[in-house]
Write a protein that holds these residues in place. Structure first.
Motif, mmCIF file in Angstrom:
data_model
loop_
_atom_site.group_PDB
_atom_site.id
_atom_site.type_symbol
_atom_site.label_atom_id
_atom_site.label_comp_id
_atom_site.label_asym_id
_atom_site.label_seq_id
_atom_site.Cartn_x
_atom_site.Cartn_y
_atom_site.Cartn_z
ATOM 1 N N ARG A 8 0.837 -1.222 0.000
ATOM 2 C CA ARG A 8 0.000 0.000 0.000
ATOM 3 C C ARG A 8 0.858 1.253 0.000
ATOM 4 N N PHE A 9 0.243 2.306 -0.551
ATOM 5 C CA PHE A 9 0.814 3.641 -0.462
ATOM 6 C C PHE A 9 -0.160 4.373 0.451
ATOM 7 N N ALA A 10 0.352 4.908 1.574
ATOM 8 C CA ALA A 10 -0.552 5.347 2.631
ATOM 9 C C ALA A 10 -0.191 6.734 3.157
ATOM 10 N N PRO A 11 -0.317 7.744 2.327
ATOM 11 C CA PRO A 11 0.065 9.083 2.792
ATOM 12 C C PRO A 11 -0.957 9.690 3.761
ATOM 13 N N ALA A 12 -0.468 10.550 4.617
ATOM 14 C CA ALA A 12 -1.339 11.316 5.508
ATOM 15 C C ALA A 12 -1.569 12.678 4.850
ATOM 16 N N PRO A 13 -2.821 13.100 4.685
ATOM 17 C CA PRO A 13 -3.067 14.392 4.018
ATOM 18 C C PRO A 13 -2.867 15.571 4.972
ATOM 19 N N THR A 14 -1.643 15.698 5.445
ATOM 20 C CA THR A 14 -1.327 16.779 6.390
ATOM 21 C C THR A 14 -0.384 17.793 5.753
ATOM 22 N N GLY A 15 -0.193 17.672 4.445
ATOM 23 C CA GLY A 15 0.679 18.596 3.722
ATOM 24 C C GLY A 15 0.766 18.098 2.288
ATOM 25 N N TYR A 16 1.575 18.769 1.488
ATOM 26 C CA TYR A 16 1.725 18.350 0.093
ATOM 27 C C TYR A 16 2.758 17.234 -0.025
ATOM 28 N N ALA A 25 6.963 5.957 -2.956
ATOM 29 C CA ALA A 25 6.088 5.477 -4.032
ATOM 30 C C ALA A 25 6.887 4.628 -5.033
ATOM 31 N N ILE A 26 8.106 5.045 -5.332
ATOM 32 C CA ILE A 26 8.924 4.283 -6.285
ATOM 33 C C ILE A 26 9.174 2.865 -5.748
ATOM 34 N N HIS A 27 9.461 2.772 -4.450
ATOM 35 C CA HIS A 27 9.659 1.441 -3.860
ATOM 36 C C HIS A 27 8.348 0.642 -3.879
ATOM 37 N N VAL A 28 7.258 1.285 -3.479
ATOM 38 C CA VAL A 28 5.973 0.576 -3.394
ATOM 39 C C VAL A 28 5.563 0.049 -4.779
ATOM 40 N N VAL A 40 -2.495 -0.837 -2.967
ATOM 41 C CA VAL A 40 -3.715 -0.252 -2.407
ATOM 42 C C VAL A 40 -3.373 1.188 -2.038
ATOM 43 N N LEU A 41 -4.261 2.118 -2.367
ATOM 44 C CA LEU A 41 -4.076 3.503 -1.917
ATOM 45 C C LEU A 41 -4.933 3.705 -0.671
ATOM 46 N N ARG A 42 -4.297 4.161 0.393
ATOM 47 C CA ARG A 42 -5.046 4.402 1.629
ATOM 48 C C ARG A 42 -4.781 5.824 2.103
ATOM 49 N N ILE A 43 -5.814 6.517 2.457
ATOM 50 C CA ILE A 43 -5.649 7.889 2.950
ATOM 51 C C ILE A 43 -5.607 7.838 4.473
ATOM 52 N N GLU A 44 -4.465 8.178 5.037
ATOM 53 C CA GLU A 44 -4.267 8.054 6.487
ATOM 54 C C GLU A 44 -4.566 9.382 7.184
ATOM 55 N N ASP A 45 -5.854 9.670 7.269
ATOM 56 C CA ASP A 45 -6.256 10.945 7.879
ATOM 57 C C ASP A 45 -6.809 10.736 9.293
ATOM 58 N N HIS A 46 -6.167 9.824 10.032
ATOM 59 C CA HIS A 46 -6.607 9.543 11.408
ATOM 60 C C HIS A 46 -6.459 10.764 12.308
ATOM 61 N N VAL A 80 -15.061 10.739 -5.271
ATOM 62 C CA VAL A 80 -16.517 10.616 -5.302
ATOM 63 C C VAL A 80 -17.118 10.700 -3.905
ATOM 64 N N GLY A 81 -16.448 10.172 -2.906
ATOM 65 C CA GLY A 81 -17.058 10.239 -1.577
ATOM 66 C C GLY A 81 -16.383 9.326 -0.591
ATOM 67 N N SER A 82 -17.188 8.729 0.286
ATOM 68 C CA SER A 82 -16.576 7.971 1.371
ATOM 69 C C SER A 82 -16.001 6.662 0.842
ATOM 70 N N SER A 83 -14.985 6.172 1.528
ATOM 71 C CA SER A 83 -14.285 4.978 1.053
ATOM 72 C C SER A 83 -13.793 4.174 2.246
ATOM 73 N N PRO A 84 -13.848 2.837 2.149
ATOM 74 C CA PRO A 84 -13.292 2.021 3.234
ATOM 75 C C PRO A 84 -11.778 2.199 3.353
ATOM 76 N N LEU A 85 -11.177 2.845 2.354
ATOM 77 C CA LEU A 85 -9.724 3.032 2.378
ATOM 78 C C LEU A 85 -9.324 4.407 2.916
ATOM 79 N N ARG A 86 -10.310 5.162 3.385
ATOM 80 C CA ARG A 86 -9.996 6.451 4.014
ATOM 81 C C ARG A 86 -10.276 6.296 5.520
ATOM 82 N N GLN A 87 -9.262 6.560 6.329
ATOM 83 C CA GLN A 87 -9.398 6.247 7.751
ATOM 84 C C GLN A 87 -10.537 6.999 8.429
ATOM 85 N N SER A 88 -10.756 8.248 8.043
ATOM 86 C CA SER A 88 -11.815 9.004 8.722
ATOM 87 C C SER A 88 -13.208 8.460 8.403
ATOM 88 N N ASP A 89 -13.313 7.582 7.404
ATOM 89 C CA ASP A 89 -14.612 6.978 7.087
ATOM 90 C C ASP A 89 -14.798 5.647 7.816
#
Ligand code: GLU
Length: 307
Positions: A8-16, A25-28, A40-46, A80-89
């Protein structure tokens, strides 16, 4: 389903996103594609205090611009909207994981310690590496507003072979003490979310920077306590640094992908530059996303131990 690993590539949306993310990403993508695996792309916005929708939107745009295609959790799906791969959802899933820990007989307790309390206890490591001495273990606090949740862990070592860094042995009870699963403000913690998510999403190969190596023992322990039978494998790659040795961070605008892009760099330019900085290529020639797999055809240094 793929025959290869799921990573998975799992960035936290806390900056650019910056060049450091691109190295990850190159390794993943490179390792996944070279092994016939899936990304898997996961948004780590916990962390609800630091995450911002505009950073998520920017990172989705950056991934599209880079041409890095994911196998699960497409950028369109997130837009599009909510996703099981977004932590806040996924609060429901984290609550269910707490229930499963309880029903497996593991002990959870309320903790109202502030950072100051932790510092007073003698924890001398910064941030999430502070070792918690168990101040609230027997105080009988009810988790709720102002009271977080910790998990009692055993004092036993965790051993694993990192595919890049080799054999490791860590003692989570001495490194971090009882981990915090939810903080006093109601945020699910990084340590808890990643373990629940990796289990739920079938991630069996975790590829990330060496700054997270120390978290691995506690994550393996937590995964087992949550009922994970086969532990994931780990590959912790080196981080790229500024010439002065400082770690790249989201505050370093000089390396943010969008600023480099605005300055006229192409996606292939940046992929090549990041691969070169990471020591994966002898020069910084432009590199297409489809050309990442050949960088990882050879087994990783300790990959043979896992066959
Ligand atoms: N979300 C973390 C970060 O952006 C990555 C976590 C992980 O790979 O375990 O650094």
């Amino acid at each position: 389903m793929t025959a290869g690993p799921t990573t998975r590539f799992a960035p936290a949306p806390t900056g650019y996103l910056h060049l450091g993310h691109l190295v990850n990403a190159i390794h993943v993508w490179g390792i996944a594609r070279a092994r016939g695996g899936a990304v898997v792309l996961r948004i780590e916005d916990h962390d609800r205090g630091r995450s911002r929708p505009e950073y998520e939107a920017a990172l989705l745009d950056d991934l599209d611009w880079l041409g890095l295609e994911v196998d699960r959790g497409s950028t369109t799906e997130f837009r599009v909207g909510s996703s099981p791969l977004r932590q806040s959802d996924n609060a429901t899933r984290y609550h269910a994981a707490l229930d499963s820990l309880r029903s497996a007989g593991h002990q959870l307790y309320g903790c109202d310690c502030s950072r100051k309390d932790l510092a007073r206890e003698g924890g001398d490591e910064p941030d999430h590496h502070t070792c918690y001495g168990g101040r609230c273990r027997d105080r009988g606090l009810e988790p709720g507003p102002g009271v977080g949740i910790r998990l009692v862990i055993e004092n036993r070592p965790e051993s694993f072979t990192d595919l890049i860094r080799g054999p490791q042995r860590q003692r989570p009870a001495l490194q971090c003490g009882d981990p915090l699963l939810r903080d006093r403000l109601g945020n699910w913690t990084y340590q808890f979310c990643v373990v629940v998510d990796d289990l739920e999403q079938g991630v069996d190969l975790i590829i990330r920077g060496e700054d997270l190596l120390e978290s691995t023992g506690r994550q393996l322990m937590l995964a087992r306590m949550l009922g994970r039978a086969a532990p994931p494998r780990f590959a912790h790659h080196s981080l790229i640094r500024h010439p002065d040795g400082a770690k790249l961070s989201k505050a370093n605008h000089d390396t943010s992908l969008r600023e480099l892009r605005a300055a006229g760099q192409t996606a292939a330019d940046l992929l090549g530059r990041a691969a070169n900085l990471a020591g994966l290529m002898p020069d910084a020639r432009p590199l297409a996303p489809g050309a990442l797999a050949p960088l990882f055809r050879a087994p990783l240094r300790f990959e043979h131990t896992m066959l």
